[in-house]
Design a protein around this motif. Structure first.
Motif, mmCIF file in Angstrom:
data_model
loop_
_atom_site.group_PDB
_atom_site.id
_atom_site.type_symbol
_atom_site.label_atom_id
_atom_site.label_comp_id
_atom_site.label_asym_id
_atom_site.label_seq_id
_atom_site.Cartn_x
_atom_site.Cartn_y
_atom_site.Cartn_z
ATOM 1 N N GLN A 1 0.819 -1.219 0.000
ATOM 2 C CA GLN A 1 0.000 0.000 0.000
ATOM 3 C C GLN A 1 0.851 1.268 0.000
ATOM 4 O O GLN A 1 0.418 2.308 -0.489
ATOM 5 C CB GLN A 1 -0.926 -0.009 1.223
ATOM 6 N N ILE A 2 2.037 1.179 0.578
ATOM 7 C CA ILE A 2 2.879 2.385 0.651
ATOM 8 C C ILE A 2 4.165 2.204 -0.171
ATOM 9 O O ILE A 2 5.158 2.880 0.069
ATOM 10 C CB ILE A 2 3.243 2.720 2.109
ATOM 11 N N LEU A 3 4.126 1.283 -1.120
ATOM 12 C CA LEU A 3 5.328 0.984 -1.901
ATOM 13 C C LEU A 3 5.724 2.168 -2.783
ATOM 14 O O LEU A 3 4.871 2.860 -3.329
ATOM 15 C CB LEU A 3 5.069 -0.253 -2.766
ATOM 16 N N TYR A 4 7.039 2.358 -2.888
ATOM 17 C CA TYR A 4 7.597 3.478 -3.646
ATOM 18 C C TYR A 4 7.192 3.411 -5.116
ATOM 19 O O TYR A 4 6.785 4.409 -5.707
ATOM 20 C CB TYR A 4 9.119 3.454 -3.498
ATOM 21 N N LEU A 5 7.297 2.231 -5.715
ATOM 22 C CA LEU A 5 6.902 2.024 -7.120
ATOM 23 C C LEU A 5 5.985 0.801 -7.193
ATOM 24 O O LEU A 5 6.308 -0.251 -6.650
ATOM 25 C CB LEU A 5 8.131 1.805 -8.001
ATOM 26 N N LYS A 6 4.868 0.933 -7.862
ATOM 27 C CA LYS A 6 3.903 -0.156 -7.954
ATOM 28 C C LYS A 6 4.341 -1.179 -9.006
ATOM 29 O O LYS A 6 4.990 -0.843 -9.986
ATOM 30 C CB LYS A 6 2.518 0.395 -8.340
ATOM 31 N N PRO A 7 3.957 -2.445 -8.821
ATOM 32 C CA PRO A 7 4.253 -3.455 -9.851
ATOM 33 C C PRO A 7 3.363 -3.251 -11.061
ATOM 34 O O PRO A 7 2.355 -2.549 -10.957
ATOM 35 C CB PRO A 7 3.918 -4.774 -9.125
ATOM 36 N N PRO A 8 3.717 -3.845 -12.209
ATOM 37 C CA PRO A 8 4.869 -4.741 -12.425
ATOM 38 C C PRO A 8 6.193 -3.981 -12.454
ATOM 39 O O PRO A 8 6.234 -2.840 -12.915
ATOM 40 C CB PRO A 8 4.563 -5.371 -13.787
ATOM 41 N N TRP A 9 7.251 -4.620 -11.980
ATOM 42 C CA TRP A 9 8.543 -3.957 -11.858
ATOM 43 C C TRP A 9 9.511 -4.354 -12.961
ATOM 44 O O TRP A 9 9.501 -5.492 -13.421
ATOM 45 C CB TRP A 9 9.209 -4.328 -10.522
ATOM 46 N N THR A 10 10.317 -3.402 -13.361
ATOM 47 C CA THR A 10 11.529 -3.733 -14.118
ATOM 48 C C THR A 10 12.626 -3.986 -13.087
ATOM 49 O O THR A 10 12.432 -3.739 -11.888
ATOM 50 C CB THR A 10 11.946 -2.561 -15.026
ATOM 51 N N LEU A 11 13.777 -4.456 -13.539
ATOM 52 C CA LEU A 11 14.890 -4.664 -12.611
ATOM 53 C C LEU A 11 15.285 -3.340 -11.955
ATOM 54 O O LEU A 11 15.529 -3.275 -10.749
ATOM 55 C CB LEU A 11 16.084 -5.263 -13.346
ATOM 56 N N ALA A 12 15.317 -2.273 -12.749
ATOM 57 C CA ALA A 12 15.682 -0.957 -12.206
ATOM 58 C C ALA A 12 14.681 -0.521 -11.132
ATOM 59 O O ALA A 12 15.073 -0.017 -10.073
ATOM 60 C CB ALA A 12 15.734 0.074 -13.327
ATOM 61 N N ASN A 13 13.386 -0.720 -11.393
ATOM 62 C CA ASN A 13 12.365 -0.354 -10.403
ATOM 63 C C ASN A 13 12.530 -1.153 -9.118
ATOM 64 O O ASN A 13 12.389 -0.631 -8.012
ATOM 65 C CB ASN A 13 10.962 -0.599 -10.976
ATOM 66 N N LEU A 14 12.809 -2.426 -9.285
ATOM 67 C CA LEU A 14 12.971 -3.299 -8.121
ATOM 68 C C LEU A 14 14.133 -2.839 -7.246
ATOM 69 O O LEU A 14 14.014 -2.737 -6.020
ATOM 70 C CB LEU A 14 13.207 -4.730 -8.595
ATOM 71 N N LEU A 15 15.256 -2.536 -7.882
ATOM 72 C CA LEU A 15 16.429 -2.089 -7.127
ATOM 73 C C LEU A 15 16.187 -0.726 -6.489
ATOM 74 O O LEU A 15 16.674 -0.444 -5.391
ATOM 75 C CB LEU A 15 17.656 -2.052 -8.048
ATOM 76 N N LYS A 16 15.409 0.139 -7.164
ATOM 77 C CA LYS A 16 15.041 1.426 -6.569
ATOM 78 C C LYS A 16 14.183 1.219 -5.326
ATOM 79 O O LYS A 16 14.343 1.923 -4.320
ATOM 80 C CB LYS A 16 14.285 2.286 -7.587
ATOM 81 N N CYS A 17 13.255 0.261 -5.382
ATOM 82 C CA CYS A 17 12.405 -0.038 -4.218
ATOM 83 C C CYS A 17 13.258 -0.554 -3.054
ATOM 84 O O CYS A 17 13.021 -0.195 -1.901
ATOM 85 C CB CYS A 17 11.343 -1.070 -4.584
ATOM 86 N N TYR A 18 14.227 -1.412 -3.380
ATOM 87 C CA TYR A 18 15.139 -1.892 -2.344
ATOM 88 C C TYR A 18 15.824 -0.716 -1.638
ATOM 89 O O TYR A 18 15.871 -0.643 -0.409
ATOM 90 C CB TYR A 18 16.223 -2.788 -2.963
ATOM 91 N N LYS A 19 16.357 0.193 -2.439
ATOM 92 C CA LYS A 19 17.085 1.328 -1.855
ATOM 93 C C LYS A 19 16.165 2.231 -1.041
ATOM 94 O O LYS A 19 16.514 2.675 0.051
ATOM 95 C CB LYS A 19 17.777 2.135 -2.971
ATOM 96 N N LYS A 20 14.975 2.493 -1.567
ATOM 97 C CA LYS A 20 14.036 3.404 -0.919
ATOM 98 C C LYS A 20 13.561 2.857 0.421
ATOM 99 O O LYS A 20 13.439 3.594 1.409
ATOM 100 C CB LYS A 20 12.839 3.629 -1.849
ATOM 101 N N HIS A 21 13.286 1.545 0.485
ATOM 102 C CA HIS A 21 12.709 0.949 1.687
ATOM 103 C C HIS A 21 13.738 0.142 2.496
ATOM 104 O O HIS A 21 13.357 -0.660 3.349
ATOM 105 C CB HIS A 21 11.539 0.032 1.299
ATOM 106 N N TRP A 22 15.018 0.361 2.214
ATOM 107 C CA TRP A 22 16.045 -0.465 2.842
ATOM 108 C C TRP A 22 16.060 -0.303 4.368
ATOM 109 O O TRP A 22 16.034 -1.302 5.101
ATOM 110 C CB TRP A 22 17.420 -0.131 2.265
#
Length: 207
Positions: free
Chosen positions: A1-22
């Motif tokens: 619900q509070i995810l930085y980028l909504k799916p479907p994800w590219t690899l770049a989006n996924l890694l950005k989500c990792y960094k944002k919510h790390w």
């Protein structure tokens, strides 16, 4: 619900989500130091940089490290072991190709050395006391090095045997229950670490 980028994800989006919510999420699941792995993968895979074979090897190792860290939480319905196996297969293929290229270079060097040895054989033998004195020490050092390498490989083999026996005992439902030193999960994680270590040894021998 509070995810930085909504799916479907590219690899770049996924890694950005990792960094944002790390700090808020992923840092509580895996070691926080693995943020450097995320940044390494993003910088090389999502910024248009050209990746050489050496860098590709590093990125595959970093990917294996990340997948291994998350394996302590869950196998994610079997997806994670499959991903780990595919990444590991890529890494082994890369290592074999690089090893073959290194071998080709070694053969060329050996050929050049053979030519030099023939040329030296045609020249008069001049007395060289210093060179003669070095030979015994050199052979002793080489022998000690061989013993050291053999000891390391033997240790790897013994450890692999112990873990394998334990895993097969756990998988065999008809076997008598035996008290073991570590859990099945610890043995599985240990084998993954061992696999990475063996790959490192193989790469070193190839070089």
């Amino acid at each position: 619900q509070i995810l930085y980028l909504k799916p479907p994800w590219t690899l770049a989006n996924l890694l950005k989500c990792y960094k944002k919510h790390w700090m808020a999420v992923f840092g509580y699941v895996v070691p926080r130091s693995l943020l450097s792995t995320i940044e390494c993968l993003y910088n090389h895979l999502c910024t248009g940089k050209t990746v050489d074979s050496s860098t590709a090897g590093v990125l595959l190792q970093e990917s294996k490290k990340l997948l291994h860290a998350f394996s302590s939480r869950s196998d994610y319905n079997g997806v994670l072991p499959q991903a780990y196996a595919e990444v590991n297969k890529l890494y082994q293929t890369l290592t074999e190709v690089r090893g073959a290229l290194d071998l080709s270079e070694d053969i060329m060097v050996l050929s050049e050395n053979a030519v030099c040895e023939k040329m030296e054989a045609m020249t008069p033998n001049l007395p060289n006391c210093e060179e003669k004195n070095l030979h015994p020490n050199f052979h002793v050092a080489q022998e000690n090095r061989h013993q050291e390498i053999w000891s390391v490989l033997e240790g790897v083999w013994n450890t692999m045997n112990l873990y394998s026996i334990e895993i097969f005992q756990k998988l065999d439902l008809n076997a008598v229950t035996v008290t073991t030193k570590s859990s099945f999960e610890e043995a599985f994680l240990g084998l993954q670490k061992l696999l990475a270590a063996v790959n490192g040894i193989h790469e070193g021998i190839s070089r």
